[in-house]
Enzyme design. Structure first.
Site, PDB file in Angstrom:
ATOM      1  N   TYR A  84     -93.724  49.828  83.806  1.00  0.00           N
ATOM      2  CA  TYR A  84     -93.705  48.447  83.302  1.00  0.00           C
ATOM      3  C   TYR A  84     -92.272  47.904  83.283  1.00  0.00           C
ATOM      4  CZ  TYR A  84     -94.802  44.461  80.301  1.00  0.00           C
ATOM      5  OH  TYR A  84     -94.957  43.195  79.802  1.00  0.00           O
TER       6      TYR A  84
ATOM      7  N   LYS B 128     -90.903  44.745  85.675  1.00  0.00           N
ATOM      8  CA  LYS B 128     -90.413  43.474  85.130  1.00  0.00           C
ATOM      9  C   LYS B 128     -88.935  43.251  85.477  1.00  0.00           C
ATOM     10  CE  LYS B 128     -94.234  42.065  83.106  1.00  0.00           C
ATOM     11  NZ  LYS B 128     -94.951  40.852  83.540  1.00  0.00           N
TER      12      LYS B 128
HETATM   13  P1  NDP Z   1    -103.391  40.427  78.402  1.00  0.00           P
HETATM   14  O1  NDP Z   1    -103.758  41.799  78.828  1.00  0.00           O
HETATM   15  O2  NDP Z   1    -103.765  39.976  77.056  1.00  0.00           O
HETATM   16  O3  NDP Z   1    -103.907  39.361  79.482  1.00  0.00           O
HETATM   17  C1  NDP Z   1    -103.569  39.543  80.821  1.00  0.00           C
HETATM   18  C2  NDP Z   1    -104.407  38.637  81.674  1.00  0.00           C
HETATM   19  O4  NDP Z   1    -104.059  38.928  83.050  1.00  0.00           O
HETATM   20  C3  NDP Z   1    -105.893  38.921  81.517  1.00  0.00           C
HETATM   21  O5  NDP Z   1    -106.618  37.724  81.633  1.00  0.00           O
HETATM   22  C4  NDP Z   1    -106.181  39.854  82.683  1.00  0.00           C
HETATM   23  O6  NDP Z   1    -107.509  39.839  83.149  1.00  0.00           O
HETATM   24  C5  NDP Z   1    -105.249  39.276  83.749  1.00  0.00           C
HETATM   25  N1  NDP Z   1    -105.020  40.288  84.756  1.00  0.00           N
HETATM   26  C6  NDP Z   1    -104.536  41.529  84.584  1.00  0.00           C
HETATM   27  N2  NDP Z   1    -104.551  42.190  85.746  1.00  0.00           N
HETATM   28  C7  NDP Z   1    -105.064  41.338  86.659  1.00  0.00           C
HETATM   29  C8  NDP Z   1    -105.353  41.448  88.029  1.00  0.00           C
HETATM   30  N3  NDP Z   1    -105.133  42.567  88.710  1.00  0.00           N
HETATM   31  N4  NDP Z   1    -105.857  40.375  88.677  1.00  0.00           N
HETATM   32  C9  NDP Z   1    -106.100  39.229  88.019  1.00  0.00           C
HETATM   33  N5  NDP Z   1    -105.867  39.066  86.701  1.00  0.00           N
HETATM   34  C10 NDP Z   1    -105.360  40.119  86.033  1.00  0.00           C
HETATM   35  O7  NDP Z   1    -101.815  40.359  78.583  1.00  0.00           O
HETATM   36  P2  NDP Z   1    -100.735  39.387  77.890  1.00  0.00           P
HETATM   37  O8  NDP Z   1    -101.265  38.036  77.716  1.00  0.00           O
HETATM   38  O9  NDP Z   1    -100.162  40.116  76.739  1.00  0.00           O
HETATM   39  O10 NDP Z   1     -99.630  39.402  79.029  1.00  0.00           O
HETATM   40  C11 NDP Z   1     -99.428  38.307  79.900  1.00  0.00           C
HETATM   41  C12 NDP Z   1     -98.103  38.508  80.584  1.00  0.00           C
HETATM   42  O11 NDP Z   1     -97.089  38.567  79.586  1.00  0.00           O
HETATM   43  C13 NDP Z   1     -98.014  39.814  81.363  1.00  0.00           C
HETATM   44  O12 NDP Z   1     -97.322  39.605  82.567  1.00  0.00           O
HETATM   45  C14 NDP Z   1     -97.252  40.724  80.433  1.00  0.00           C
HETATM   46  O13 NDP Z   1     -96.571  41.720  81.132  1.00  0.00           O
HETATM   47  C15 NDP Z   1     -96.318  39.742  79.766  1.00  0.00           C
HETATM   48  N6  NDP Z   1     -95.798  40.178  78.468  1.00  0.00           N
HETATM   49  C16 NDP Z   1     -96.634  40.521  77.438  1.00  0.00           C
HETATM   50  C17 NDP Z   1     -96.109  40.946  76.240  1.00  0.00           C
HETATM   51  C18 NDP Z   1     -96.975  41.364  75.096  1.00  0.00           C
HETATM   52  O14 NDP Z   1     -96.442  41.970  74.134  1.00  0.00           O
HETATM   53  N7  NDP Z   1     -98.272  41.069  75.089  1.00  0.00           N
HETATM   54  C19 NDP Z   1     -94.654  41.016  76.031  1.00  0.00           C
HETATM   55  C20 NDP Z   1     -93.878  40.637  77.170  1.00  0.00           C
HETATM   56  C21 NDP Z   1     -94.440  40.222  78.346  1.00  0.00           C
HETATM   57  P3  NDP Z   1    -108.514  41.077  82.808  1.00  0.00           P
HETATM   58  O15 NDP Z   1    -108.469  41.247  81.322  1.00  0.00           O
HETATM   59  O16 NDP Z   1    -109.817  40.612  83.339  1.00  0.00           O
HETATM   60  O17 NDP Z   1    -107.933  42.245  83.528  1.00  0.00           O
END
Ligand code: NDP
Length: 241
Positions: free
Chosen positions: A146, A150
């Site tokens: 991860y 990033k």
């Molecule tokens: P979530 O897991 O809550 O949501 C992620 C979303 O992305 C889901 O809708 C998921 O769909 C979708 N997704 C994941 N993999 C795929 C794929 N292969 N194809 C299409 N859609 C996909 O994550 P967050 O909202 O927490 O994270 C969003 C972004 O923020 C990410 O890039 C994460 O790295 C970043 N981030 C998050 C932090 C945190 O603490 N939460 C902190 C810093 C950055 P599905 O569930 O159907 O797989």
């Protein structure tokens, strides 16, 4: 910023930060093209806001290309789909490493290429926000793939900003710290792990998804017209500790 009439592609729009961003954009008047993997999430999102759903696994490059082409034309792009795998460096499985990179790093490149080619052809001055992480700059235990994915995304953001700036296209990233989305719950529910991080954040708490969505909208907006190539910490001050 008058958002009305703008079309914005948001990936990862089904849950967490992507969903909060899609909802905020729609409430400010944009037409959201919502891309994610789960059909059920797209159904509930479409019940909540007016959006165009696109169901795609962004890790599947062959399926991703036609899915992005079907979303065009758009005026702005938010690469938010992301994933993680929790394992120590020594146990990191190379296939899992590739899967994390496919979603977090390679997909934003493929999507960005398709969208930017279309903008250059049509003379559109668009804006892109890549959703990165504070883990791009910090070592976080059990996050080898991860953190690396990033950090690479931040590097890609800077190169995109350098190369696309002369065409007026701005590319930035937001770098949030822990946010209690489904991903955040997976990685940070254990107080023994979470409390020391929280204690280092000058503002003393983790984030709400809307606080990142606001930063994303700002970077997309005309108000950020001279902001290009930055990785914006949205972390309550964690980066300065
Ligand atoms: P979530 O897991 O809550 O949501 C992620 C979303 O992305 C889901 O809708 C998921 O769909 C979708 N997704 C994941 N993999 C795929 C794929 N292969 N194809 C299409 N859609 C996909 O994550 P967050 O909202 O927490 O994270 C969003 C972004 O923020 C990410 O890039 C994460 O790295 C970043 N981030 C998050 C932090 C945190 O603490 N939460 C902190 C810093 C950055 P599905 O569930 O159907 O797989």
């Amino acid at each position: 910023m008058d958002w009305r009439g703008k079309r914005v592609l948001v990936t990862g729009a089904g849950k967490g930060i992507g969903r909060a961003t899609a909802v905020m954009l729609a409430r400010r008047g944009t037409k959201v093209v919502a891309m994610t993997r789960s059909k059920e999430d797209l159904k509930t999102l479409a019940a909540e806001i007016d959006c165009e759903p696109v169901c795609a696994d962004v890790a599947d490059s062959d399926a991703l290309r036609p899915a992005v082409l079907s979303a065009l034309p758009v005026d702005m792009l938010v690469n938010c789909a992301g994933t993680t795998v929790l394992s120590s460096f020594i146990d990191t499985d190379p296939e899992e490493f590739d899967r994390v990179f496919a979603v977090n790093t390679k997909a934003p490149v493929i999507i960005g290429q398709i969208v930017v080619r279309d903008w250059l052809r049509r003379g559109v001055v668009g804006a892109i926000v890549n959703v990165s992480s504070d883990a791009a700059r910090r070592a976080v235990a059990d996050h080898t793939a991860y953190c690396a994915s990033k950090a690479a995304l931040d590097a890609i953001t800077r190169v995109m900003a350098l190369e696309l700036g002369p065409s007026g296209i701005r590319v930035n990233s937001v770098n949030p710290t822990v946010t209690m989305t489904p991903m955040g719950v997976l990685a940070w529910s254990d107080p023994a792990k979470a409390d020391p991080v929280k204690a280092r954040i000058p503002l003393g708490r983790f984030l709400d998804p809307d606080e990142i969505a606001e930063a994303i909208l700002f970077l997309l907006s005309d108000e950020a017209s001279m902001i290009n190539g930055v990785s914006l910490a949205v972390d309550g001050g964690l980066a300065i500790t």
